[in-house]
Scaffold this motif. Structure first.
Motif, PDB file in Angstrom:
ATOM      1  N   TYR A  84       2.319   1.700  -3.241  1.00 57.61           N
ATOM      2  CA  TYR A  84       1.534   2.189  -4.130  1.00 57.61           C
ATOM      3  C   TYR A  84       1.137   3.790  -4.655  1.00 57.61           C
ATOM      4  O   TYR A  84       0.931   4.881  -5.504  1.00 57.61           O
ATOM      5  N   GLU A  85       1.357   3.683  -3.258  1.00 62.80           N
ATOM      6  CA  GLU A  85       0.641   5.227  -2.573  1.00 62.80           C
ATOM      7  C   GLU A  85       2.010   5.813  -3.355  1.00 62.80           C
ATOM      8  O   GLU A  85       1.368   7.431  -3.739  1.00 62.80           O
TER       9      GLU A  85
ATOM     10  N   ASP B  13      -5.715   1.925 -11.074  1.00 58.90           N
ATOM     11  CA  ASP B  13      -7.532   1.621 -10.148  1.00 58.90           C
ATOM     12  C   ASP B  13      -5.945   0.916  -9.116  1.00 58.90           C
ATOM     13  O   ASP B  13      -5.466   0.325  -8.894  1.00 58.90           O
ATOM     14  N   CYS B  14      -6.926   1.439  -8.246  1.00 60.91           N
ATOM     15  CA  CYS B  14      -5.997   1.743  -6.661  1.00 60.91           C
ATOM     16  C   CYS B  14      -6.503   0.143  -6.143  1.00 60.91           C
ATOM     17  O   CYS B  14      -5.282  -0.275  -5.640  1.00 60.91           O
ATOM     18  N   LYS B  15      -7.292  -0.300  -6.260  1.00 60.81           N
ATOM     19  CA  LYS B  15      -7.965  -1.925  -5.705  1.00 60.81           C
ATOM     20  C   LYS B  15      -6.798  -2.573  -6.587  1.00 60.81           C
ATOM     21  O   LYS B  15      -6.004  -3.246  -5.542  1.00 60.81           O
ATOM     22  N   LYS B  16      -6.442  -2.354  -8.036  1.00 62.16           N
ATOM     23  CA  LYS B  16      -5.247  -3.378  -7.988  1.00 62.16           C
ATOM     24  C   LYS B  16      -4.303  -3.394  -8.267  1.00 62.16           C
ATOM     25  O   LYS B  16      -3.036  -3.746  -8.868  1.00 62.16           O
ATOM     26  N   LYS B  17      -3.870  -1.957  -7.899  1.00 64.21           N
ATOM     27  CA  LYS B  17      -3.123  -1.157  -7.745  1.00 64.21           C
ATOM     28  C   LYS B  17      -1.984  -0.960  -9.014  1.00 64.21           C
ATOM     29  O   LYS B  17      -0.532  -1.462  -9.352  1.00 64.21           O
TER      30      LYS B  17
ATOM     31  N   GLN C 274       1.533  -4.546 -11.239  1.00 69.21           N
ATOM     32  CA  GLN C 274       0.960  -4.554  -9.935  1.00 69.21           C
ATOM     33  C   GLN C 274       1.680  -4.428  -8.985  1.00 69.21           C
ATOM     34  O   GLN C 274       3.258  -4.283  -8.902  1.00 69.21           O
TER      35      GLN C 274
ATOM     36  N   ASP D 193       0.659  -1.307   0.457  1.00 70.37           N
ATOM     37  CA  ASP D 193      -0.026  -0.290  -0.067  1.00 70.37           C
ATOM     38  C   ASP D 193       0.884   1.042  -0.053  1.00 70.37           C
ATOM     39  O   ASP D 193       0.294   1.822  -0.833  1.00 70.37           O
TER      40      ASP D 193
END
Length: 140
Positions: free
Chosen positions: A24-25, A64-68, A92, A21
């Motif tokens: 990705y952030e 796509d934040c859910k899939k990073k 990903q 997380d």
């Protein structure tokens, strides 16, 4: 006579000692901090490789934040002097044990002609940039 493909893909993975997380952030929200994280490679979002400076203007094409997942398309700069198109895709960010993660990148490109080499140096700069960011995030 075989025909040379002008289209190509180069993939690479980089290990981070940081949770997925947080990685990705950084890539999706803190892009402006890249020069701070890897100042030996990128100065004000300029690429420096083997003493050569490259410029690159990019736009976020998809996210796509859910899939990073994130796709960045090069729209300007001298990287397009030899390539019709270049796209950097953060495929990903995969969590691993002990709060670590793996980042999978793909670079898609189309050369202007068959005399243009595959962008191996650009891929290597991407690997080195990710390693510098990984070190930066592990200290943050």
């Amino acid at each position: 006579m075989s025909q040379v493909s002008l289209h190509g893909k180069l993939k690479y993975d980089v290990e981070y000692k940081t949770p997925a997380d947080k990685v990705y952030e950084f890539w999706s929200c803190n892009f402006k901090d890249i020069p701070k994280a890897c100042s030996k490679i990128i100065h004000s979002i300029e690429l420096v490789q083997d003493g050569k400076t490259g410029t690159c203007e990019e736009i976020v094409e998809a996210m796509d934040c859910k899939k990073k997942y994130m796709s960045l398309k090069v729209i300007g700069g001298n990287l397009l002097d030899h390539y019709r198109s270049i796209k950097f895709i953060l495929e990903q960010v995969t969590p691993k044990g002990d709060g670590a993660s793996t980042v999978c990148w793909t670079m898609e490109y189309e050369k202007l002609n068959e005399n243009v080499p595959d962008p191996i140096e650009l891929r290597d700069a991407g690997v080195n940039t990710n390693k510098a960011i990984a070190a930066y995030l592990s200290q943050a």
